[in-house]
Every structure is written in structure tokens, then in C-alpha cells.
Design an enzyme around this catalytic site. Structure first.
Site, PDB file in Angstrom:
ATOM      1  N   HIS A 144     -15.312  -8.418  -0.961  1.00  0.00           N
ATOM      2  CA  HIS A 144     -14.326  -9.314  -0.342  1.00  0.00           C
ATOM      3  C   HIS A 144     -14.433 -10.727  -0.907  1.00  0.00           C
ATOM      4  O   HIS A 144     -13.433 -11.339  -1.289  1.00  0.00           O
ATOM      5  CB  HIS A 144     -14.533  -9.330   1.178  1.00  0.00           C
ATOM      6  CG  HIS A 144     -13.645 -10.305   1.894  1.00  0.00           C
ATOM      7  ND1 HIS A 144     -14.033 -11.593   2.173  1.00  0.00           N
ATOM      8  CD2 HIS A 144     -12.384 -10.185   2.355  1.00  0.00           C
ATOM      9  CE1 HIS A 144     -13.055 -12.214   2.809  1.00  0.00           C
ATOM     10  NE2 HIS A 144     -12.049 -11.387   2.929  1.00  0.00           N
ATOM     11  N   ARG A 164       3.144 -47.811 -13.894  1.00  0.00           N
ATOM     12  CA  ARG A 164       3.179 -48.736 -12.756  1.00  0.00           C
ATOM     13  C   ARG A 164       2.465 -50.025 -13.136  1.00  0.00           C
ATOM     14  O   ARG A 164       1.228 -50.056 -13.226  1.00  0.00           O
ATOM     15  CB  ARG A 164       2.523 -48.075 -11.542  1.00  0.00           C
ATOM     16  CG  ARG A 164       3.317 -46.907 -10.982  1.00  0.00           C
ATOM     17  CD  ARG A 164       2.489 -45.988 -10.123  1.00  0.00           C
ATOM     18  NE  ARG A 164       1.630 -45.152 -10.951  1.00  0.00           N
ATOM     19  CZ  ARG A 164       1.353 -43.877 -10.708  1.00  0.00           C
ATOM     20  NH1 ARG A 164       1.881 -43.292  -9.661  1.00  0.00           N
ATOM     21  NH2 ARG A 164       0.561 -43.200 -11.497  1.00  0.00           N
ATOM     22  N   GLU A 223      15.338 -44.345  -4.824  1.00  0.00           N
ATOM     23  CA  GLU A 223      14.298 -44.049  -3.833  1.00  0.00           C
ATOM     24  C   GLU A 223      14.677 -44.488  -2.428  1.00  0.00           C
ATOM     25  O   GLU A 223      13.838 -44.455  -1.527  1.00  0.00           O
ATOM     26  CB  GLU A 223      12.975 -44.688  -4.256  1.00  0.00           C
ATOM     27  CG  GLU A 223      13.080 -46.143  -4.631  1.00  0.00           C
ATOM     28  CD  GLU A 223      11.811 -46.673  -5.293  1.00  0.00           C
ATOM     29  OE1 GLU A 223      10.732 -46.099  -5.076  1.00  0.00           O
ATOM     30  OE2 GLU A 223      11.921 -47.664  -6.033  1.00  0.00           O
ATOM     31  N   ARG A 230      -2.457  -1.528  -6.673  1.00  0.00           N
ATOM     32  CA  ARG A 230      -1.700  -2.755  -6.445  1.00  0.00           C
ATOM     33  C   ARG A 230      -1.962  -3.693  -7.615  1.00  0.00           C
ATOM     34  O   ARG A 230      -2.914  -3.506  -8.371  1.00  0.00           O
ATOM     35  CB  ARG A 230      -2.125  -3.430  -5.137  1.00  0.00           C
ATOM     36  CG  ARG A 230      -3.591  -3.836  -5.086  1.00  0.00           C
ATOM     37  CD  ARG A 230      -3.974  -4.366  -3.714  1.00  0.00           C
ATOM     38  NE  ARG A 230      -5.405  -4.633  -3.629  1.00  0.00           N
ATOM     39  CZ  ARG A 230      -6.045  -4.903  -2.487  1.00  0.00           C
ATOM     40  NH1 ARG A 230      -5.379  -4.925  -1.353  1.00  0.00           N
ATOM     41  NH2 ARG A 230      -7.341  -5.146  -2.482  1.00  0.00           N
ATOM     42  N   LYS A 276       0.831  -1.208   0.000  1.00  0.00           N
ATOM     43  CA  LYS A 276       0.000   0.000   0.000  1.00  0.00           C
ATOM     44  C   LYS A 276       0.861   1.252   0.000  1.00  0.00           C
ATOM     45  O   LYS A 276       0.676   2.172  -0.810  1.00  0.00           O
ATOM     46  CB  LYS A 276      -0.945  -0.020   1.197  1.00  0.00           C
ATOM     47  CG  LYS A 276      -2.062   1.023   1.103  1.00  0.00           C
ATOM     48  CD  LYS A 276      -2.948   0.984   2.336  1.00  0.00           C
ATOM     49  CE  LYS A 276      -3.605  -0.357   2.550  1.00  0.00           C
ATOM     50  NZ  LYS A 276      -4.595  -0.708   1.525  1.00  0.00           N
ATOM     51  N   ARG A 279      -3.868   2.404   7.979  1.00  0.00           N
ATOM     52  CA  ARG A 279      -4.130   1.163   7.235  1.00  0.00           C
ATOM     53  C   ARG A 279      -2.887   0.280   7.164  1.00  0.00           C
ATOM     54  O   ARG A 279      -1.755   0.762   7.208  1.00  0.00           O
ATOM     55  CB  ARG A 279      -4.604   1.511   5.813  1.00  0.00           C
ATOM     56  CG  ARG A 279      -5.903   2.291   5.788  1.00  0.00           C
ATOM     57  CD  ARG A 279      -6.449   2.455   4.371  1.00  0.00           C
ATOM     58  NE  ARG A 279      -5.627   3.342   3.573  1.00  0.00           N
ATOM     59  CZ  ARG A 279      -5.780   3.518   2.268  1.00  0.00           C
ATOM     60  NH1 ARG A 279      -6.704   2.843   1.612  1.00  0.00           N
ATOM     61  NH2 ARG A 279      -5.011   4.364   1.592  1.00  0.00           N
ATOM     62  N   TYR A 317      14.324 -34.523 -16.996  1.00  0.00           N
ATOM     63  CA  TYR A 317      12.861 -34.452 -17.108  1.00  0.00           C
ATOM     64  C   TYR A 317      12.209 -34.594 -15.742  1.00  0.00           C
ATOM     65  O   TYR A 317      12.828 -35.053 -14.779  1.00  0.00           O
ATOM     66  CB  TYR A 317      12.332 -35.533 -18.059  1.00  0.00           C
ATOM     67  CG  TYR A 317      12.484 -36.952 -17.545  1.00  0.00           C
ATOM     68  CD1 TYR A 317      11.498 -37.535 -16.737  1.00  0.00           C
ATOM     69  CD2 TYR A 317      13.595 -37.728 -17.873  1.00  0.00           C
ATOM     70  CE1 TYR A 317      11.628 -38.831 -16.268  1.00  0.00           C
ATOM     71  CE2 TYR A 317      13.734 -39.027 -17.403  1.00  0.00           C
ATOM     72  CZ  TYR A 317      12.750 -39.570 -16.595  1.00  0.00           C
ATOM     73  OH  TYR A 317      12.877 -40.850 -16.122  1.00  0.00           O
ATOM     74  N   MET A 331      -5.912  -7.781   7.272  1.00  0.00           N
ATOM     75  CA  MET A 331      -5.475  -7.017   8.439  1.00  0.00           C
ATOM     76  C   MET A 331      -6.394  -5.809   8.637  1.00  0.00           C
ATOM     77  O   MET A 331      -7.403  -5.682   7.970  1.00  0.00           O
ATOM     78  CB  MET A 331      -4.004  -6.629   8.284  1.00  0.00           C
ATOM     79  CG  MET A 331      -3.089  -7.851   8.372  1.00  0.00           C
ATOM     80  SD  MET A 331      -1.358  -7.462   8.034  1.00  0.00           S
ATOM     81  CE  MET A 331      -1.363  -7.171   6.273  1.00  0.00           C
ATOM     82  N   CYS A 373       9.977 -39.112 -10.906  1.00  0.00           N
ATOM     83  CA  CYS A 373       8.648 -39.631 -11.238  1.00  0.00           C
ATOM     84  C   CYS A 373       7.708 -39.701 -10.039  1.00  0.00           C
ATOM     85  O   CYS A 373       6.619 -40.258 -10.131  1.00  0.00           O
ATOM     86  CB  CYS A 373       8.753 -41.006 -11.893  1.00  0.00           C
ATOM     87  SG  CYS A 373       9.480 -42.270 -10.841  1.00  0.00           S
ATOM     88  N   SER A 416      15.808 -42.540 -12.190  1.00  0.00           N
ATOM     89  CA  SER A 416      14.580 -41.783 -11.968  1.00  0.00           C
ATOM     90  C   SER A 416      14.340 -41.733 -10.467  1.00  0.00           C
ATOM     91  O   SER A 416      14.256 -42.774  -9.809  1.00  0.00           O
ATOM     92  CB  SER A 416      13.388 -42.441 -12.654  1.00  0.00           C
ATOM     93  OG  SER A 416      12.215 -41.678 -12.451  1.00  0.00           O
ATOM     94  N   GLY A 432      -7.794  -7.417   2.769  1.00  0.00           N
ATOM     95  CA  GLY A 432      -8.786  -7.478   3.827  1.00  0.00           C
ATOM     96  C   GLY A 432      -8.404  -8.296   5.041  1.00  0.00           C
ATOM     97  O   GLY A 432      -9.191  -8.418   5.983  1.00  0.00           O
ATOM     98  N   GLY A 465      12.440 -41.668  -7.279  1.00  0.00           N
ATOM     99  CA  GLY A 465      11.111 -41.947  -6.723  1.00  0.00           C
ATOM    100  C   GLY A 465      10.998 -41.182  -5.418  1.00  0.00           C
ATOM    101  O   GLY A 465      11.293 -41.716  -4.340  1.00  0.00           O
TER     102      GLY A 465
END
Length: 918
Positions: free
Chosen positions: A494, A600, A784, A378, A54, A123, A890, A134, A870, A803, A132, A805
Site C-alpha cells: 500500500h 516585477r 486585473e 488496471r 475493477k 470488492r 501565451y 474502499m 502572468c 496580460s 485500497g 493578472g
């Protein structure tokens, strides 16, 4: 006048209380009060973290010559001090007095002088927008004498006492902590007695009476604890305007920690230590009569992105009336007729601000006796659809670059576009219509109180929160609800602003709706609807529908698809999808997946046509019996793989060999075990014994993953044969370009992968020889387990790719079961032990460090080793950014998160590249 606060010990004069130890005293340095006004400012957008949104916006508007009432800003750093000390220091109080004196000099008024009083607004304003959440206090400086003086000065007693009763109401609520309903009750009674339905129509006698009753209510309350020089000693000094100001500043600083603000920060992942600035500004009045008004405007439509100034205003009202939804505002188009000059100035200001900030702005303005003033600007909150359109159109207008446009749409806004829409072919009964504040569709049980929404949602129920209007205190219930419906309010209320930011559907200003909060019911055109009634909201059209109406998935807008195409040119991370079925693969490709990062195979085993064969495999007690059983499953697996590989023609498909423990495929309930015994020709006792024997004390760390492949080689050999057969058939018979990647799960040691790699290659070669086919397949492993990360250099010798996990890697790093974490995870997040749930976003310090080690070691062995992720983290924007930083090739995520990951990957690449050149 304060230009610089020197290093100074903060001490406060306190009656009959000892001085604090030196270790508890705080020192201030640097500038902490910033002025703006008369076309000069101490700071603007470059001091956002100091002045808050503000204050920085007001300073910036002053800098570019817009009409802004003068004021000053107390730095966000003072908020941290106030939160610690619970008071304003004596040196700071003195500096505030000097700041007020400077305002007096700038405005020609005097604070507390009845003949020409200086009136102020106080404010909040954090660096991150929290609309809104505060506190705000308007008309500060009014007391018995200055109210009378204001009436004489303006010749408008109704205006003066309307402003006075507003001040008392806000001060009593915010500073003294008096329940706002106590004031609202008295206000409602007075309106009924006067026979009016609008605050602005109350006669002078009612306004004077309300001011007296409000003051009596306030002086009877317990005084606030804030003490210190000039701040009173536990007394309520309503006639002392300086006391009012210090109390108000303290209350606004303290509002950083009120429950609704804390909840909003939790929902939106805003750090707790930012704090709020406090803006003290000269009042301008929109409630001085029919030639005055207050309003809110957006430089473009926040719901659709249309390039047209959009908003609402109220004649003879203050700004809080517009956003609170307590009065129904007028569309800005009506302002042209009311005051053409002010309307033209508003349009000019909106155009200037948008070109200055190069973004859609949300502005607040007041017209006082025909004079136009700006009170706030804003970055405007907007829906995903609007964000995409604004970004693309601004890029085409030459205001921003394509890179900046890609950064303007958040991944979650993009995801929100896929929110449900009412099925056009569905039967629907329209009960009422309101303003379509935020698009999407939601069905649920109606509730009327935010705490009920939270409680019902925690029980797994879908709820709609129905209110006369929402207020910041409702934030928890709004977050829990599927959608919001209010009887009052406009498109800038609001409810409208907050739900657009949340991506929830919302209807406001539904005039045919009457909400009876005390009776837990509502009425629509006279029909009663108690709590728990099922309704559907169509936030796109504004229709309230009876019952549950079927919905369809939303779609990306034309601009969103174009933005994603731009994003693809900037990212370096590829994006794949986790898909177990051909139809999943088709969806993934539709959203732009560049392959399958995780298929899977165990999910295929649960089909009704194959679960019995799988169970026969499990109960087989020798290799020959197991081989016989797997031959029954093999053609089913081969067909599964053909479907997925066919859909991903020309793209890589990573197929994970069987991972879960075998007991997961066996029944648990007694009636199911009886059915198993009957089907497989076993006695009930034998079947029960078998199921008991297969159970493990800690199955997720037990006989699963590659351990199954080592001990039950027939299973993995069958799966490899099915994969390679499927690939050979597609390549030779259908001319499909196949790129199969075979992945071994839960590896902990290089010796495991050495054995399994040899078996995979042997089976693959045998099948390729049978079909006279040559395939470019690869073999990799999931990282993993922590040990796998630590010996990744050894594992990489046998593997073509890694990869991560991250689901299991997080579980095994923390020693936490993801399935059981819900019992304590909320407490850990509340106590800040976990800033975020590590199963939702990668823990960079722990799990991330293991990932970094694995990447370094793996590529030390094989420089070009392909590495991806993944786990579910592959669709989390923060985790995607971390994967970009690690240099992965990736990420892979659920099909419906593919577009989100594409955008997140592009944004990570752009941010890591540094500032964007125009």
C-alpha cells in the site's frame, strides 16, 4: 437472472415502520447487473463508468480469453441509490439472488451448501482508481457448516479454517464496524502461544479457536442498521450466507463515503458523485497450501519504467497479504523456480494485456493448486520518471503515437521529477536500508501516527511518517508527510503504490527498523529514536540517514526531455516565465521559457544597496526632490534590466512598472523606524509620522499601480528610461537582440492608459534619440480589475498587448483577500462552496467569464492584439487548458513550472483537437 431491470418503484418491507412517501421512492432503469465468466461478458472497458475499473477490467479480460473466475458487477448507479436510501431495495435483493443462482449454474456449486459451497469475494471498484481506499470482503459464504464442508471437500482443514477466520475478521471490521485491532490482538496472542511469526504457520487448533473467538466478538456487537427483505430485521445472522452477501454489498457501497476515501478524492480532485461499483466474484484461493499463491505484477517497472515484468508474490497466501505488507513477499523472479508453468503464463498474460490496453498494467493473480487465475488489471500507477520512459519507449515501439505519448505524462508527474535528491557530496550516516519504493529525498521529524503528521504539518513542521506498514486509513498523514518509512511491506505494498501516485519519497521493508506505536518511538539496530527525531529518507537508494542531509534539485530524465520536445510541436500557446532577477531568467531559459511574461520591478527595490534610496524617494515632498532621488535609483534599475534582457537574448521581456503601494517599502518595527530616522536625518517623531501617513486602510485597492504613475510621474519615467537605456546599450554595445515590453499595472479606465502611454512613448523616444538607437518596444497593460475587462475595447485602443493578472483579478472579482483567505478557504472547499481554491485554479464561471469578455472586446478593437496571463495560474494545468480554450497567445509562470506549462499546453491542444488518429 437479470438481463434488464424495468422501471420499478423501490419499496422495502420494514417492521412497524410506515411506507416512505412517493416523493422519496426511487426508480431504477437500464441494466444494473453485469455478468462475466466462461469467456462471455456483458461489458468491458467501454462500460468503465458503469462497471468501475475493477469490473470493467474483469469483463475485458474475460472477453479476450484470459482465465477469470466468473462473477457479476453491481453498477455505480446503485451506489448513488444506496447512499441516498441506506439500504438495498427489495427488487434489487431479488435480482442479486438471481445473479447468485446464475453463478451457481456456471460453477457447479451452491451458495450455502456444505457439500460444495460457492464462496465469493465482494470488492469495490470506482471508475477512477482509488487503490485500497474502499472495502473488500473475501471468503464470503463461509459459516460453521460450510467451513466444515470446505475442509472435507478439500481435505485441508487448515486452509478451510484459515479462510473462515479471515472472513470473520474482514466482515467484522468492514460490515459490523468492530475495530480491526481487536481481531489483530487476538491473532497476535495466538501466534505467540503457537510460537510462530506467520499467519500461514498457525496450527489447526489455533485457527479453530480464533474462528470461535472472532464469532463471539461479532455476535456481541450492535447489529448494523441495514434492513429489508432477506436482510434481517436488525439481527446478526452470520450463519445466513445471503444475509452476509447483502450486508457486504451495502458496506462496500457505503465505503465510498468513509473518511479515507473522501480524503483521497479531495487530494486527487476526484468528483464525489462518481460512486463505486461492487464486484461479486467466485473465490479462488492462494492459501490452499504450498502449491498455491497470490501476487501482484506490473507489466513494466513502475519506479523506473524498465521494460520487464515486475512484482511480488506470496506462497500459501491470499491477495490481501501481498498488498497489506503484513508479510514480506518474494520477487517475481523467484516464481520461476516455484512454478515455471504459472510464471510463463503470467508473462504471457502481461504481454497480452499491455498490447491490448496499450499501456503499462497493474495486475493481481492467484495460483490455486497449480491453476493460474487473473483477478484484476488496471492502469498501473507510476512515478514521473517511469511514466516518461514508458510513454517514449511505447511510442518508439509503435504501440502508441507521439501524441498519445505526450498525453500519458501528467504535468504533476513531470514536476515531481524535480523533487530533491540527496546531495552526492554531502556527508551522510546510513542507519538502515530498505526497498526504494518511490524516489526522491526528504528530511523531517519522525512521527508514528497519521493524525500527528497532519497536526505537525499544519504547524509548519516537515515530518516523516514511520509505520510498521501503512493502510488506507493513513492517507491523511501520508499526504501531510514529506516521506514515508515502513518496516514491512514490499514494492507493491500500500505504501509503495500510494506514494508513487503522490510523488512522495518512500522506503518500505526496512527490516532493521522496529516501530513501537504505543510508545511513540522506533528502534533501528537497537538504537532508540523518539518522536520528533530528525531523519532523512533517500527513496532513490532506500537509505535511511541520520539527521538532516543536504539535497539538490532533481533533473528531468532523458525521456522526459524528449517528450517535452514532442510536446512543443503540438502546442499553440507560448510559455514564458515570471522572473525578477537575471539568475531567474537563466533558470527560465533552461526550462524552455520563450520569454519573460512578468518582471516585477518592485522586487528590485528591496536590495540592501538601494532600499535607502527608495525611502528617500518616498519621503520627498515635491517633484524636484523626487527626481533627484530617482536619479540615484536609475542606474541600479538599468543594470537589473540589462542582466535580464541579456539572458533573454532574442526573446520578449515584459517589465511591469511599479505596482505595490509605497508604504510597503517603509519599515514597520520601531527599531527599524529609528534606524530610518537616523539615516535620513529625521527625528523619530517625524519618521513615525511619515510611516503612519503612508499607511492605507485597504492598500491593495489604494494608492498603487498606475495610480502611482499618474500621481508620481517621476517613478514611472525613471523606470521607462532605465528599460530603454538598458535595451539601447545591449543592442548597440553587445549586439544583443532585445524585445522589451513595458506593462502598466492595475488599470481601470482608458483615460489612465492614454496619459501613461503618452509619457512612456515620450521618455522612450528621448532615450533612443540620445543613443541614436531604434527599438521595437511595445506598451501594454495588465487586466486585473473587473472594470478593465468590461471596457477592454476602449483600453485596447491605446495598448499593444494585454496580460491578465489573475491573482488580483480573482481577488477583486470575489472580494476576497488572497492573504487572508486561509482562515475560511478550507471550510469553503469542505462544504463544496468552492470545488477548488480559485487562487490555485482559475474560476472559469466568474473570473474566466471576465477574461473571455476582455479577449472578445480587446480583439474587436485590435484583431491581432497579443494577450497572455502572468498570474500564478499560469503554471496550473487546468488554468493553462482554459487559456488555450480562450485563444490566448501565451501563459507565464514561475521558472520551475515552465516545463509543466509546456506539457499542459500541448495536452490542451491535443485534447481540443479531438480523437487521435492512429
Amino acid at each position: 437472472m437479470m438481463e434488464q431491470m424495468e422501471m420499478e418503484k423501490i419499496t422495502t418491507k420494514r417492521t412497524k415502520k410506515p411506507r416512505k412517501p412517493a416523493s422519496d421512492q426511487v426508480k431504477l432503469s437500464k441494466k444494473v447487473i453485469y455478468f462475466f465468466g466462461n469467456k462471455k461478458t456483458d461489458g468491458g472497458k467501454e462500460l468503465l463508468s458503469e462497471m468501475g475499473g475493477k469490473g470493467a477490467g474483469l469483463g475485458e479480460m474475460t472477453r479476450i480469453g484470459l482465465p477469470v473466475p466468473p462473477g457479476f458487477v453491481l453498477s455505480t448507479r446503485l451506489c448513488s441509490l444506496y447512499r441516498k436510501e441506506k439500504k438495498l431495495s427489495a427488487p434489487l435483493v431479488k435480482e442479486i439472488r438471481k445473479a447468485v443462482e446464475k453463478l451457481e449454474s456456471m460453477t457447479g456449486t451452491r451458495f450455502g451448501d456444505p457439500s460444495n459451497p460457492l464462496l465469493l469475494s465482494v470488492r469495490s471498484g470506482a471508475a477512477v482508481s482509488m487503490p485500497g481506499m474502499m472495502e473488500t470482503i473475501l471468503n464470503l459464504g463461509l459459516n460453521e457448516k460450510t467451513a466444515e464442508g470446505l475442509a472435507k471437500l478439500t481435505g485441508n482443514e487448515c486452509f478451510a479454517y484459515d479462510s473462515y477466520r479471515r472472513f470473520l475478521q474482514m466482515f467484522g471490521d468492514v460490515v459490523l464496524g468492530i475495530d480491526s485491532r481487536a481481531f489483530e490482538k487476538k491473532l497476535g496472542e495466538e501466534k505467540r502461544k503457537a510460537g510462530v511469526d506467520d499467519d500461514a504457520k498457525l496450527p489447526l487448533s489455533s485457527l479453530r479457536k480464533l474462528a470461535g473467538e472472532f464469532k463471539t466478538l461479532m455476535t456481541a456487537t450492535t447489529p448494523p442498521p441495514l434492513e429489508g427483505e432477506g436482510q434481517g430485521e436488525g439481527e446478526i445472522l452470520l450463519e445466513d450466507v445471503h444475509w452476509q452477501l447483502y450486508q457486504a454489498i451495502g458496506a462496500v457501497f457505503a465505503s465510498w463515503d468513509i473518511p479515507r476515501a473522501a480524503e483521497y478524492r479531495r487530494i486527487h480532485n476526484i468528483p464525489d458523485d462518481l460512486g463505486t461499483a461492487v464486484t461479486v466474484q467466485t473465490m479462488v484461493f492462494g492459501n490452499m497450501g504450498e502449491d498455491s499463491a497470490s501476487g501482484v505484477a506490473f507489466t513494466r517497472n513502475p519506479a523506473t519504467g524498465e521494460k520487464r515484468v515486475y512484482g511480488e508474490f506470496l506462497v500459501n497466501a491470499q491477495g490481501e497479504d501481498v498488498v497489506a505488507g503484513t508479510r514480506d513477499p518474494l520477487p517475481l523472479s523467484r516464481m520461476r523456480d516455484w512454478n515455471p508453468s504459472s510464471y510463463a503464463e503470467l508473462l504471457e498474460v502481461c504481454d497480452l494485456l499491455e498490447k491490448h490496453y496499450l499501456d503499462m498494467q497493474d495486475v493481481e493473480f492467484t495460483v490455486q493448486k497449480g491453476n493460474f487465475w487473473m483477478l484484476q488489471c488496471r492502469r498501473g500507477k507510476r512515478t514521473g520518471k517511469s511514466a516518461a520512459r514508458i510513454a517514449v519507449e511505447m511510442a518508439k515501439e509503435g504501440l502508441i503515437t507521439k501524441e498519445e505519448a505526450v498525453l500519458r505524462l501528467s504535468p504533476e508527474q513531470l514536476s515531481g521529477m524535480l523533487h530533491n535528491q540527496v546531495d552526492p557530496s554531502a556527508h551522510k550516516e546510513i542507519l538502515a536500508e530498505g526497498l526504494p519504493a518511490s524516489p526522491g529525498a526528504a528530511s523531517g521529524h519522525i512521527v508514528f501516527h497519521p493524525e500527528r503528521a497532519v497536526a505537525w504539518s499544519a504547524q509548519g513542521k516537515k515530518v516523516l511518517l514511520v509505520r510498521p506498514e501503512t493502510s488506507p486509513e493513513d492517507i491523511g498523514g501520508m499526504h501531510a508527510a514529506q516521506g514515508i518509512l515502513t518496516s514491512r511491506g514490499g514494492m507493491t505494498s500500500h505504501a509503495a503504490v500510494v506514494t508513487r501516485g503522490m510523488g512522495k519519497c518512500c522506503i518500505v521493508g526496512c527490516f532493521d527498523l522496529t516501530v513501537h506505536l504505543d510508545e511513540n518511538r522506533c528502534e533501528i539496530k537497537g538504537e532508540k529514536f523518539p518522536e520528533g527525531t530528525l531523519l532523512t529518507l533517500d527513496g532513490t537508494t532506500g537509505e535511511v540517514l541520520r539527521g538532516t542531509v543536504s539535497t539538490i534539485k532533481g533533473e528531468f530524465s532523458t525521456e522526459a526531455r524528449e517528450l517535452l520536445q514532442w510536446a512543443d510541436t503540438f502546442r499553440t500557446l507560448k510559455v514564458r516565465a515570471n522572473a525578477d532577477l537575471p539568475e531567474d531568467a537563466a533558470v527560465a531559459r533552461k526550462f524552455g521559457a520563450e520569454g519573460i511574461g512578468l518582471c516585477r520591478t518592485e522586487h528590485m527595490f528591496f536590495g540592501e544597496d538601494r532600499i535607502l534610496a527608495v525611502r528617500r524617494l518616498i519621503i520627498a515632498n515635491n517633484p524636484e526632490a523626487r527626481r533627484s532621488a530617482v536619479q540615484e535609483i536609475l542606474p541600479m534599475q538599468r543594470n537589473d534590466f540589462m542582466g535580464i534582457l541579456r539572458h533573454m537574448d532574442g526573446l520578449p521581456v515584459t517589465i511591469r512598472l511599479l505596482d505595490p503601494p509605497l508604504h510597503e517599502f517603509l519599515p514597520r518595527q520601531k527599531e527599524d523606524i529609528e534606524e530610518l530616522a537616523k539615516t535620513l536625518g529625521l527625528t523619530l517623531e517625524a519618521a513615525e509620522s511619515l510611516v503612519d501617513r503612508m499607511r492605507e486602510a485597504n492598500p491593495m485597492l489604494g494608492h498603487r499601480g498606475c495610480r502611482l504613475g499618474i500621481t508620481h510621474s517621476e517613478i514611472y519615467e525613471m523606470q521607462v528610461e532605465a528599460i530603454i537605456e538598458a535595451a539601447c546599450l545591449l543592442q548597440t554595445k553587445e549586439n544583443v537582440r532585445v524585445i522589451p515590453e513595458i506593462m502598466i499595472p492595475l488599470v481601470a479606465d482608458a483615460a489612465e492608459v492614454k496619459i501613461l502611454r503618452s509619457r512612456v512613448d515620450s521618455v522612450a523616444q528621448r532615450v533612443m534619440d540620445r543613443y541614436s538607437c531604434s527599438l521595437d518596444y511595445t506598451v501594454g497593460t495588465m487586466i486585473e480589475l473587473p472594470r478593465a475587462a468590461l471596457v477592454a475595447d476602449e483600453i485596447a485602443e491605446q495598448m499593444d498587448f494585454f496580460s491578465f493578472g489573475t491573482n488580483d483579478l480573482t481577488q477583486t472579482t470575489y472580494g476576497i483577500s488572497r492573504d487572508d483567505a486561509a482562515s475560511f478557504m478550507p471550510a469553503y472547499e469542505e462544504k463544496k462552496i468552492f470545488v477548488t481554491d480559485p487562487f490555485a485554479s482559475i474560476d472559469e464561471k466568474g473570473v474566466g467569464k471576465l477574461m473571455a469578455i476582455a479577449v472578445e472586446l480587446g480583439r474587436k478593437t485590435k484583431k491581432q492584439l497579443k494577450i497572455g496571463i502572468c498570474g500564478e495560474h499560469g503554471g496550473d494545468p487546468a488554468s493553462v487548458a482554459f487559456c488555450h480554450k480562450l485563444g490566448l497567445d501565451y501563459v507565464s509562470c514561475s521558472p520551475y513550472r515552465v516545463a509543466v506549462a509546456r506539457l499542459a499546453a500541448a495536452q490542451a491542444a491535443l485534447r481540443s483537437a479531438g480523437p487521435i488518429k492512429k
